[in-house]
Design a protein around this motif. Structure first.
Motif, PDB file in Angstrom:
ATOM      1  N   PHE A   1      89.306 -52.278-119.173  1.00 22.37           N
ATOM      2  CA  PHE A   1      88.050 -52.844-118.704  1.00 22.37           C
ATOM      3  C   PHE A   1      86.865 -52.314-119.506  1.00 22.37           C
ATOM      4  N   GLN A   2      85.754 -53.082-119.437  1.00 21.26           N
ATOM      5  CA  GLN A   2      84.570 -52.769-120.239  1.00 21.26           C
ATOM      6  C   GLN A   2      83.943 -51.439-119.846  1.00 21.26           C
ATOM      7  N   GLU A   3      83.831 -51.168-118.548  1.00 25.89           N
ATOM      8  CA  GLU A   3      83.153 -49.963-118.081  1.00 25.89           C
ATOM      9  C   GLU A   3      84.181 -49.006-117.473  1.00 25.89           C
ATOM     10  N   PRO A   4      84.634 -47.998-118.219  1.00 28.11           N
ATOM     11  CA  PRO A   4      85.700 -47.124-117.724  1.00 28.11           C
ATOM     12  C   PRO A   4      85.308 -46.318-116.495  1.00 28.11           C
ATOM     13  N   MET A   5      84.030 -45.981-116.353  1.00 27.80           N
ATOM     14  CA  MET A   5      83.619 -45.146-115.222  1.00 27.80           C
ATOM     15  C   MET A   5      83.832 -45.873-113.899  1.00 27.80           C
TER      16      MET A   5
ATOM     17  N   ASN B   1      89.153 -43.951-110.810  1.00 30.33           N
ATOM     18  CA  ASN B   1      88.888 -43.383-109.482  1.00 30.33           C
ATOM     19  C   ASN B   1      88.176 -42.041-109.671  1.00 30.33           C
ATOM     20  N   PRO B   2      86.935 -41.925-109.209  1.00 34.68           N
ATOM     21  CA  PRO B   2      86.181 -40.687-109.458  1.00 34.68           C
ATOM     22  C   PRO B   2      86.734 -39.472-108.727  1.00 34.68           C
TER      23      PRO B   2
ATOM     24  N   LYS C   1      91.372 -32.947-115.483  1.00 38.37           N
ATOM     25  CA  LYS C   1      89.955 -33.288-115.442  1.00 38.37           C
ATOM     26  C   LYS C   1      89.741 -34.620-114.725  1.00 38.37           C
ATOM     27  N   ARG C   2      88.572 -34.719-114.097  1.00 34.47           N
ATOM     28  CA  ARG C   2      88.180 -35.960-113.438  1.00 34.47           C
ATOM     29  C   ARG C   2      87.258 -36.761-114.363  1.00 34.47           C
ATOM     30  N   PRO C   3      87.096 -38.069-114.099  1.00 31.64           N
ATOM     31  CA  PRO C   3      86.349 -38.927-115.026  1.00 31.64           C
ATOM     32  C   PRO C   3      84.958 -38.422-115.386  1.00 31.64           C
ATOM     33  N   HIS C   4      84.225 -37.852-114.423  1.00 25.18           N
ATOM     34  CA  HIS C   4      82.853 -37.427-114.707  1.00 25.18           C
ATOM     35  C   HIS C   4      82.785 -36.234-115.662  1.00 25.18           C
TER      36      HIS C   4
ATOM     37  N   GLY D   1      82.088 -40.618-122.764  1.00 25.81           N
ATOM     38  CA  GLY D   1      82.353 -42.051-122.688  1.00 25.81           C
ATOM     39  C   GLY D   1      83.606 -42.451-123.453  1.00 25.81           C
ATOM     40  N   GLY D   2      83.756 -41.899-124.670  1.00 22.20           N
ATOM     41  CA  GLY D   2      84.934 -42.210-125.470  1.00 22.20           C
ATOM     42  C   GLY D   2      86.216 -41.696-124.841  1.00 22.20           C
ATOM     43  N   GLN D   3      86.159 -40.511-124.242  1.00 22.86           N
ATOM     44  CA  GLN D   3      87.343 -39.951-123.583  1.00 22.86           C
ATOM     45  C   GLN D   3      87.727 -40.764-122.354  1.00 22.86           C
ATOM     46  N   ARG D   4      86.737 -41.229-121.603  1.00 23.80           N
ATOM     47  CA  ARG D   4      87.037 -42.079-120.440  1.00 23.80           C
ATOM     48  C   ARG D   4      87.691 -43.384-120.882  1.00 23.80           C
ATOM     49  N   GLN D   5      87.211 -43.948-121.997  1.00 24.21           N
ATOM     50  CA  GLN D   5      87.817 -45.188-122.474  1.00 24.21           C
ATOM     51  C   GLN D   5      89.257 -44.948-122.907  1.00 24.21           C
ATOM     52  N   ARG D   6      89.524 -43.788-123.503  1.00 18.87           N
ATOM     53  CA  ARG D   6      90.899 -43.448-123.883  1.00 18.87           C
ATOM     54  C   ARG D   6      91.786 -43.276-122.644  1.00 18.87           C
TER      55      ARG D   6
END
Length: 528
Positions: free
Chosen positions: A91-95, A99-100, A145-148, A152-157
């Protein structure tokens, strides 16, 4: 090549409005298909239909054939078995996709536990392998680790790791690089290309950026008003360098008006600004440690000037913006607006100074109250004005602001969801101008817009800056935007300003190696 999935005369409507109209498209194993089109052309709705995730109110016709079965005719249980195993989506927005509350390791492991009868320990081990394939090896980025806690690049990965966990036959990537800096974007595109080669996956890359697909796509499909209006091999498509179709997706240059008089009046001054974050304690009894995100940054913004701030994700750009707005404490240094320190010590001075600096956020939709009408959203900053305004006066002011950004007064009675991305960004600009500020900070204000919307927003900002004398601090990772709109550029790396100067000089003869790397990493269209 064998078709991995085929869309046959797919049509989709919502409440009588035709969204997709007879879409026919084949994705082949081991091939990358770029699907390009303007915002609202139907690209994302096509992807959701392929995943069996169309909104409930939709009316669908046609077929989506995979392994001889029509996905549109499947029941929910069969679709659940299909998603993740055979068809997956980035998806476009990984955040918002992650799931936070869960670790990234647990979220990848969930895919294996859903589709395979294995223990939690086995699933976790496979999750670490999937994360490593996506460029997040456990020794560098902990699966705990959690998403926050990720960039940004790591979340997309992490989202890519979830999507490729079961090595699906079809992978859909919906604008996977729009919010990423140029170097991270290049890394993500290389990663997707290597995964297609290794697994023989059919990749559908959805984007509005022709330069992105020119680097990796084997075939190009163009969508407009819910229809595929062109589909051909990438070499053939890029051979038509001067065709009207290709020109629709080329980032047209925005003319920056040259000022006759030099800009010498400083409206915002940063003097040796440093900002810290408190790291999470490793244990209850350990002393907290500090991480310095911004190091001794100093610059001036002149009246009517546009100053560009560029750098990779995590370099400190947004932290610096928050510090200038008084939303993050200064560890050292001073920020001044019109010669007065900001933030101020007393409330009255703080209100007066806050009127002088406003911000336009990257995602206007998340910065709006979805239950408020546009009239109330645009008028919201007017509480900072000393003289109280009546409700009618606020509406009149909101109407004038909306018209100044190219929208009609009718928009005032609508809600944010009724507008496109470009229209919402115009509304955000109108809100930022409500208090007649001296400085407006734009934090990635055009990153999620298609080329046409981006150019219209940049033209709007240029004209507003010229007519109102507003100074702009334009924070972005898109170097083509900075090249078009900025008078001067600051280049930021690891919290330091490593290079600064006139825009033309920075792009023509960069002095710092990091600046040269950023410029080299920016995608350009490869005409055949």
């Amino acid at each position: 090549m064998t078709d991995a999935i085929r869309l046959d005369n797919l049509s989709l409507s919502i409440g009588g409005a035709q969204i997709l109209d007879g879409v026919t498209l084949s994705l082949r194993e081991g091939e990358i298909t770029g699907l390009i089109g303007r915002s609202g052309s139907g690209k994302s709705m096509t992807a959701l239909a392929m995943m069996g995730l169309s909104p409930r109110a939709t009316q669908l016709s046609g077929k989506i054939i995979m392994d001889g079965e029509n996905i549109l005719a499947m029941r929910e249980r069969a679709l659940c078995a299909l998603r993740g195993r055979k068809v997956a989506m980035v998806f476009q927005e990984p955040m918002t996709a992650l799931n936070p509350l869960q670790t990234i390791g647990a979220q990848v492991a969930e895919v294996f536990q859903t589709h395979e009868k294995i223990s939690r320990a086995e699933a976790q081990k496979k999750a670490e392998t999937a994360l490593a394939r996506a460029g997040l090896p456990p020794e560098e980025v902990s699966p705990a680790k959690r998403p926050h806690e990720l960039s940004g690049g790591q979340r997309q990965r992490a989202v890519i790791a979830i999507a490729i966990a079961m090595k699906p036959k079809v992978l859909i990537a919906d604008e996977p690089t729009t919010a990423l800096d140029v170097t991270t974007q290049a890394e993500i595109l290389d990663l997707l290309k290597s995964l297609v080669k290794e697994d023989g996956t059919a990749l559908l890359l959805i984007t509005h950026d022709l330069a992105v697909v020119s680097h990796i796509a084997d075939r190009i499909a163009v969508m407009d008003h819910g229809r595929i209006i062109a589909e051909e091999a990438a070499n053939d498509f890029y051979a038509h360098a001067h065709s009207a179709l290709a020109r629709d997706f080329i980032p047209a240059r925005v003319r920056r008006e040259a000022s006759a008089a030099p800009k010498t009046e400083s409206v915002l001054k940063a003097e040796n600004i440093s900002c810290d974050y408190v790291n999470r304690r490793p244990s209850l009894f350990a002393e907290p440690s500090l991480f310095r995100a911004v190091h001794n940054v100093d610059f001036d913004i002149m009246k009517g000037e546009t100053l560009g701030l560029v750098g990779e994700s995590g370099c400190g750009k947004s932290t610096l913006a928050k510090a200038l707005l008084g939303l993050h404490p200064l560890a050292e240094g001073r920020a001044a607006i019109g010669g007065e320190s900001f933030p101020a010590r007393d409330k009255a001075s703080m209100r007066r100074l806050r009127r002088k600096i406003q911000i336009v956020f990257q995602d206007p939709y998340s910065s709006f109250n979805p239950r408020q009408r546009i009239a109330d959203i645009v008028a919201e900053p007017l509480h900072l004005i000393d003289a109280p305004l009546t409700r009618m006066q606020k509406r009149e002011r909101a109407a004038a602001l909306i018209e100044s950004v190219g929208l009609n007064e009718e928009a005032l009675d609508k809600y944010p969801h009724a507008f496109s991305g470009g229209q919402r960004q115009r509304i955000a600009i109108a809100r930022a101008l409500a208090t007649d500020p001296d400085v407006v900070i734009l934090d990635e204000a055009t990153s999620a817009l298609d080329i046409g919307s981006r150019n219209r927003i940049l033209d709007l900002l240029q004209s507003l800056s010229a007519s109102r004398g507003v100074s702009l601090l334009f924070i972005t990772h898109d170097l083509s935007v900075i090249h078009d709109i900025a008078d001067r550029v600051l280049v930021m790396k690891n919290g330091h300003i490593v290079e600064r100067g006139e825009t033309g000089r920075i792009f023509a003869a960069p002095e710092n190696d990091y600046t040269r790397r950023l410029i080299a990493a920016a995608p350009v269209i490869k005409w055949r």
